[in-house]
Design a protein around this motif. Sequence first.
Motif, PDB file in Angstrom:
ATOM      1  N   UNK A  89       0.880  -1.166   0.000  1.00 34.32           N
ATOM      2  CA  UNK A  89       0.000   0.000   0.000  1.00 34.32           C
ATOM      3  C   UNK A  89       0.916   1.215   0.000  1.00 34.32           C
ATOM      4  N   UNK A  90       0.940   1.929  -1.116  1.00 31.11           N
ATOM      5  CA  UNK A  90       1.838   3.063  -1.295  1.00 31.11           C
ATOM      6  C   UNK A  90       1.137   4.343  -0.841  1.00 31.11           C
ATOM      7  N   UNK A  91       1.814   5.120   0.016  1.00 26.46           N
ATOM      8  CA  UNK A  91       1.246   6.353   0.558  1.00 26.46           C
ATOM      9  C   UNK A  91       2.135   7.532   0.159  1.00 26.46           C
ATOM     10  N   UNK A  92       1.548   8.560  -0.434  1.00 24.97           N
ATOM     11  CA  UNK A  92       2.295   9.757  -0.812  1.00 24.97           C
ATOM     12  C   UNK A  92       1.639  10.999  -0.223  1.00 24.97           C
ATOM     13  N   UNK A  93       2.438  12.063  -0.127  1.00 28.89           N
ATOM     14  CA  UNK A  93       1.970  13.373   0.362  1.00 28.89           C
ATOM     15  C   UNK A  93       1.520  13.322   1.813  1.00 28.89           C
ATOM     16  N   UNK A  94       2.260  12.537   2.653  1.00 31.61           N
ATOM     17  CA  UNK A  94       1.984  12.533   4.090  1.00 31.61           C
ATOM     18  C   UNK A  94       2.391  13.858   4.712  1.00 31.61           C
ATOM     19  N   UNK A  95       2.461  13.945   6.026  1.00 27.29           N
ATOM     20  CA  UNK A  95       2.296  12.846   6.986  1.00 27.29           C
ATOM     21  C   UNK A  95       0.840  12.464   7.221  1.00 27.29           C
ATOM     22  N   UNK A 173      -6.380 -22.351  -8.918  1.00 32.39           N
ATOM     23  CA  UNK A 173      -6.361 -22.261 -10.387  1.00 32.39           C
ATOM     24  C   UNK A 173      -7.776 -22.302 -10.957  1.00 32.39           C
ATOM     25  N   UNK A 174      -8.740 -22.738 -10.135  1.00 29.96           N
ATOM     26  CA  UNK A 174     -10.128 -22.778 -10.584  1.00 29.96           C
ATOM     27  C   UNK A 174     -10.792 -21.407 -10.671  1.00 29.96           C
ATOM     28  N   UNK A 175     -10.162 -20.395 -10.070  1.00 27.73           N
ATOM     29  CA  UNK A 175     -10.691 -19.029 -10.182  1.00 27.73           C
ATOM     30  C   UNK A 175     -10.574 -18.574 -11.635  1.00 27.73           C
ATOM     31  N   UNK A 176     -11.636 -18.023 -12.155  1.00 28.40           N
ATOM     32  CA  UNK A 176     -11.627 -17.619 -13.559  1.00 28.40           C
ATOM     33  C   UNK A 176     -11.198 -16.180 -13.775  1.00 28.40           C
ATOM     34  N   UNK A 177     -10.511 -15.948 -14.891  1.00 35.06           N
ATOM     35  CA  UNK A 177     -10.184 -14.590 -15.338  1.00 35.06           C
ATOM     36  C   UNK A 177      -9.482 -13.754 -14.290  1.00 35.06           C
ATOM     37  N   UNK A 178     -10.060 -12.573 -14.044  1.00 35.90           N
ATOM     38  CA  UNK A 178      -9.472 -11.601 -13.108  1.00 35.90           C
ATOM     39  C   UNK A 178     -10.373 -11.406 -11.898  1.00 35.90           C
ATOM     40  N   UNK A 179     -11.136 -12.452 -11.536  1.00 32.09           N
ATOM     41  CA  UNK A 179     -12.150 -12.292 -10.499  1.00 32.09           C
ATOM     42  C   UNK A 179     -11.580 -12.285  -9.084  1.00 32.09           C
ATOM     43  N   UNK A 180     -10.347 -12.764  -8.904  1.00 31.13           N
ATOM     44  CA  UNK A 180      -9.734 -12.760  -7.581  1.00 31.13           C
ATOM     45  C   UNK A 180      -9.068 -11.400  -7.347  1.00 31.13           C
ATOM     46  N   UNK A 181      -9.423 -10.727  -6.248  1.00 32.38           N
ATOM     47  CA  UNK A 181      -8.907  -9.387  -5.984  1.00 32.38           C
ATOM     48  C   UNK A 181      -8.522  -9.205  -4.519  1.00 32.38           C
ATOM     49  N   UNK A 182      -7.442  -8.449  -4.298  1.00 35.20           N
ATOM     50  CA  UNK A 182      -7.097  -7.939  -2.965  1.00 35.20           C
ATOM     51  C   UNK A 182      -7.596  -6.501  -2.926  1.00 35.20           C
ATOM     52  N   UNK A 183      -8.276  -6.117  -1.846  1.00 39.15           N
ATOM     53  CA  UNK A 183      -8.893  -4.783  -1.789  1.00 39.15           C
ATOM     54  C   UNK A 183      -8.491  -4.058  -0.513  1.00 39.15           C
ATOM     55  N   UNK A 184      -8.114  -2.790  -0.651  1.00 38.83           N
ATOM     56  CA  UNK A 184      -7.816  -1.927   0.496  1.00 38.83           C
ATOM     57  C   UNK A 184      -8.940  -0.918   0.654  1.00 38.83           C
ATOM     58  N   UNK A 185      -9.320  -0.643   1.894  1.00 43.44           N
ATOM     59  CA  UNK A 185     -10.399   0.329   2.128  1.00 43.44           C
ATOM     60  C   UNK A 185     -10.004   1.709   1.630  1.00 43.44           C
ATOM     61  N   UNK A 186      -8.713   2.013   1.676  1.00 44.64           N
ATOM     62  CA  UNK A 186      -8.162   3.192   1.003  1.00 44.64           C
ATOM     63  C   UNK A 186      -7.064   2.687   0.079  1.00 44.64           C
ATOM     64  N   UNK A 187      -7.165   2.982  -1.207  1.00 46.70           N
ATOM     65  CA  UNK A 187      -6.126   2.521  -2.120  1.00 46.70           C
ATOM     66  C   UNK A 187      -6.600   1.651  -3.264  1.00 46.70           C
TER      67      UNK A 187
END
Length: 209
Positions: A89-95, A173-187
């Motif tokens: 998770x990349x954060x810019x323009x902090x603090x 490997x049974x997951x199809x296409x691009x349906x598997x995702x990691x999600x951040x509440x911000x980002x």
Amino acid sequence: MENHDRVIGETSENGNRNVTGLKTGGLTLAGRICRPWIAMMLAIVAVFSSAQLARAVSFTLQGQDKGSSTWSGNQISGWGELELIPFRLDVTAGPVTNQVLTISFPRDNAGIPPIPGIQDLYNWSTSTNMLIASGPTLTTSTGSTWVYTLTITVTNNQEADLYFFARLAAGSHGYGGNSMKITASVGGAVGIFKPATGSGTPDLGITKT
């Protein structure tokens, strides 16, 4: 009605030349001189405010393709079952102080029967200018989507990063296409393209002899 406006350079009745009280077009001479400076100062303030808005804190979730060291905020690919995928998770323009965030991932696809997705998230770490105030804590560990919650602080205005790895589950490997995702509440979210089948022989595999 008596006209109190004076023309520039006009001499008053007492013989003194009028300077600060001179009026042209309803404005005193001093007013005509100050008016452009006021406009200029307002313009400078507007530019400064825009620059401050442009520096608003930004969060971007990113991953890497297999064999690449480039971070991407879109789809990543090339990974296979049981492999560890690097994320940040990349954060810019902090603090930033005590930013609460969540990272969620699919344990399975919620199908019948469910297809395994990501086994878990591992090896959490940060850049030197980021502190983890609390967590990461697995706050949701039931159902198809699991969630980690943590609180971070970025100590300066330099780029800062939260790192972790996602391990693909056996059978993912049974997951199809691009349906598997990691999600951040911000980002945002990063998709993982259909994983490859794991190498080797499964533990419960049957070999005909």
